[in-house]
Design a protein around this motif. Structure first.
Motif, PDB file in Angstrom:
ATOM      1  N   GLN A  66      -5.573  -7.317 -14.781  1.00  0.00           N
ATOM      2  CA  GLN A  66      -6.977  -6.957 -14.611  1.00  0.00           C
ATOM      3  C   GLN A  66      -7.658  -8.000 -13.708  1.00  0.00           C
ATOM      4  O   GLN A  66      -7.228  -9.143 -13.678  1.00  0.00           O
ATOM      5  N   PRO A  67      -8.716  -7.599 -12.971  1.00  0.00           N
ATOM      6  CA  PRO A  67      -9.324  -6.270 -12.887  1.00  0.00           C
ATOM      7  C   PRO A  67      -8.516  -5.351 -11.982  1.00  0.00           C
ATOM      8  O   PRO A  67      -7.727  -5.821 -11.144  1.00  0.00           O
ATOM      9  N   GLN A  68      -8.752  -4.065 -12.151  1.00  0.00           N
ATOM     10  CA  GLN A  68      -8.065  -3.074 -11.323  1.00  0.00           C
ATOM     11  C   GLN A  68      -8.967  -1.875 -11.086  1.00  0.00           C
ATOM     12  O   GLN A  68      -9.889  -1.598 -11.860  1.00  0.00           O
ATOM     13  N   THR A  69      -8.686  -1.161 -10.004  1.00  0.00           N
ATOM     14  CA  THR A  69      -9.415   0.060  -9.648  1.00  0.00           C
ATOM     15  C   THR A  69      -8.408   1.180  -9.472  1.00  0.00           C
ATOM     16  O   THR A  69      -7.456   1.040  -8.706  1.00  0.00           O
ATOM     17  N   ARG A  70      -8.603   2.259 -10.202  1.00  0.00           N
ATOM     18  CA  ARG A  70      -7.688   3.407 -10.183  1.00  0.00           C
ATOM     19  C   ARG A  70      -6.237   2.972 -10.412  1.00  0.00           C
ATOM     20  O   ARG A  70      -5.299   3.482  -9.808  1.00  0.00           O
ATOM     21  N   GLY A  71      -6.078   1.994 -11.278  1.00  0.00           N
ATOM     22  CA  GLY A  71      -4.742   1.555 -11.659  1.00  0.00           C
ATOM     23  C   GLY A  71      -4.135   0.498 -10.762  1.00  0.00           C
ATOM     24  O   GLY A  71      -3.038   0.000 -11.057  1.00  0.00           O
ATOM     25  N   VAL A  72      -4.797   0.157  -9.661  1.00  0.00           N
ATOM     26  CA  VAL A  72      -4.278  -0.854  -8.739  1.00  0.00           C
ATOM     27  C   VAL A  72      -5.037  -2.159  -8.946  1.00  0.00           C
ATOM     28  O   VAL A  72      -6.226  -2.243  -8.642  1.00  0.00           O
ATOM     29  N   PRO A  73      -4.394  -3.194  -9.463  1.00  0.00           N
ATOM     30  CA  PRO A  73      -5.070  -4.478  -9.672  1.00  0.00           C
ATOM     31  C   PRO A  73      -5.463  -5.133  -8.358  1.00  0.00           C
ATOM     32  O   PRO A  73      -4.776  -4.986  -7.330  1.00  0.00           O
ATOM     33  N   LEU A  74      -6.545  -5.879  -8.387  1.00  0.00           N
ATOM     34  CA  LEU A  74      -6.969  -6.642  -7.217  1.00  0.00           C
ATOM     35  C   LEU A  74      -5.858  -7.604  -6.793  1.00  0.00           C
ATOM     36  O   LEU A  74      -5.587  -7.771  -5.601  1.00  0.00           O
ATOM     37  N   ALA A  75      -5.202  -8.212  -7.772  1.00  0.00           N
ATOM     38  CA  ALA A  75      -4.135  -9.174  -7.470  1.00  0.00           C
ATOM     39  C   ALA A  75      -2.976  -8.520  -6.725  1.00  0.00           C
ATOM     40  O   ALA A  75      -2.348  -9.145  -5.866  1.00  0.00           O
ATOM     41  N   ILE A  76      -2.680  -7.274  -7.051  1.00  0.00           N
ATOM     42  CA  ILE A  76      -1.577  -6.565  -6.384  1.00  0.00           C
ATOM     43  C   ILE A  76      -1.969  -6.194  -4.960  1.00  0.00           C
ATOM     44  O   ILE A  76      -1.184  -6.352  -4.014  1.00  0.00           O
ATOM     45  N   ALA A  77      -3.192  -5.702  -4.776  1.00  0.00           N
ATOM     46  CA  ALA A  77      -3.659  -5.349  -3.429  1.00  0.00           C
ATOM     47  C   ALA A  77      -3.641  -6.571  -2.518  1.00  0.00           C
ATOM     48  O   ALA A  77      -3.140  -6.514  -1.383  1.00  0.00           O
ATOM     49  N   LEU A  78      -4.157  -7.689  -3.018  1.00  0.00           N
ATOM     50  CA  LEU A  78      -4.155  -8.918  -2.224  1.00  0.00           C
ATOM     51  C   LEU A  78      -2.739  -9.461  -2.060  1.00  0.00           C
ATOM     52  O   LEU A  78      -2.408 -10.053  -1.027  1.00  0.00           O
ATOM     53  N   GLY A  79      -1.908  -9.250  -3.083  1.00  0.00           N
ATOM     54  CA  GLY A  79      -0.529  -9.733  -3.017  1.00  0.00           C
ATOM     55  C   GLY A  79       0.262  -9.077  -1.896  1.00  0.00           C
ATOM     56  O   GLY A  79       1.078  -9.732  -1.241  1.00  0.00           O
ATOM     57  N   TRP A  80       0.038  -7.799  -1.678  1.00  0.00           N
ATOM     58  CA  TRP A  80       0.712  -7.113  -0.570  1.00  0.00           C
ATOM     59  C   TRP A  80       0.335  -7.762   0.757  1.00  0.00           C
ATOM     60  O   TRP A  80       1.188  -7.993   1.621  1.00  0.00           O
ATOM     61  N   TYR A  81      -0.955  -8.044   0.931  1.00  0.00           N
ATOM     62  CA  TYR A  81      -1.401  -8.705   2.162  1.00  0.00           C
ATOM     63  C   TYR A  81      -0.786 -10.097   2.269  1.00  0.00           C
ATOM     64  O   TYR A  81      -0.288 -10.489   3.336  1.00  0.00           O
ATOM     65  N   ASN A  82      -0.820 -10.847   1.185  1.00  0.00           N
ATOM     66  CA  ASN A  82      -0.314 -12.221   1.205  1.00  0.00           C
ATOM     67  C   ASN A  82       1.168 -12.280   1.551  1.00  0.00           C
ATOM     68  O   ASN A  82       1.597 -13.094   2.374  1.00  0.00           O
ATOM     69  N   VAL A  83       1.952 -11.428   0.918  1.00  0.00           N
ATOM     70  CA  VAL A  83       3.394 -11.435   1.181  1.00  0.00           C
ATOM     71  C   VAL A  83       3.687 -10.917   2.584  1.00  0.00           C
ATOM     72  O   VAL A  83       4.529 -11.470   3.301  1.00  0.00           O
TER      73      VAL A  83
END
Length: 244
Positions: A66-83
């Motif tokens: 958490q937090p997440q929007t429509r099941g996608v966590p902010l950390a995961i969205a940013l993680g894709w960019y970071n990686v």
């Protein structure tokens, strides 16, 4: 309901946010505002669409951060960019020869394969600590059990990593070719191997916790599976080109 410790969610989200901010600063200094915005938009939008497909259409994964929007966590969205950005920087830093950037045709699969090899370590780690769960498990890492009791990771996950990372890189390369040849070469090289070290260094914050987990759990095979990424990262941090 997720049983993930809220404190862990906060730590993971804070980490992704800080790394993303530092990556943006690095990108602004080495690639300029236009290409920073371009990669930032593509590096988030394309993977997030993939996440939404996996969560709501294929229904194969559920995130607990958490937090997440429509099941996608902010950390995961940013993680894709970071990686994605960090791996691009690592590949540039490892394979560029002075002012000669790596050929575009080989850059895309190299970045995609390096990033996917990192996930061969990251995904079992995240599954084990309860950051996400796979609805039906899978054949990879069958000894690792998710919060829902399902074991393993589906091969679809790694196919998705290759497809999404390749898609980001291909779209980025295609859209930035509108610049002149000199500008494009400078952007791809990012100022040379030494300029890419800071962004590559930030990737260690993703790799090291997972590597420590693998060592503590006696699952060293995942370190072996992620060796292509580790080798590329090491070469980038040393600041000398690796053999291609």
């Amino acid at each position: 309901m997720s049983h993930l410790d809220p404190r862990l969610s906060k730590v993971v989200t804070a980490h992704s946010s800080i790394v993303a901010a530092l990556n943006v600063i690095h990108s602004l200094r080495t690639r300029g505002i236009r290409r920073t915005l371009l990669f930032g938009a593509l590096g988030n939008a394309i993977p997030v669409l993939g996440e939404l497909l996996a969560i709501h259409v294929l229904k194969v994964i559920r995130h607990h951060i958490q937090p997440q929007t429509r099941g996608v966590p902010l950390a995961i969205a940013l993680g894709w960019y970071n990686v994605g950005y960090g791996t691009l920087a690592a590949v540039n830093g490892a394979f560029n020869d002075g002012d000669k950037p790596r050929a575009t045709k080989s850059l895309i699969p190299t970045v995609a394969l390096a990033a996917t090899s990192l996930d061969l370590l990251l995904d079992p780690f995240g599954l084990d600590v309860g950051l996400w769960e796979w609805s039906e498990g899978g054949p990879y890492a069958p000894e690792v059990k998710g919060p829902n009791g399902k074991r393993g990771i589906p091969v679809l996950n790694f196919a998705g990593w290759i497809a999404l990372t390749s898609g980001v890189m291909l779209a980025y390369q295609r859209l930035r070719t509108k610049s002149n040849a000199t500008d494009a070469a400078e952007s791809e090289n990012g100022g040379g191997p030494s300029a890419e070290r800071p962004a590559a260094l930030l990737l260690l914050s993703y790799y090291l916790p997972a590597a420590v987990w693998a060592l503590k759990q006696g699952r060293r095979k995942y370190l072996l599976y992620s060796a292509p990424f580790a080798t590329t990262l090491c070469a980038a941090l040393k600041g000398r080109p690796a053999a291609s």
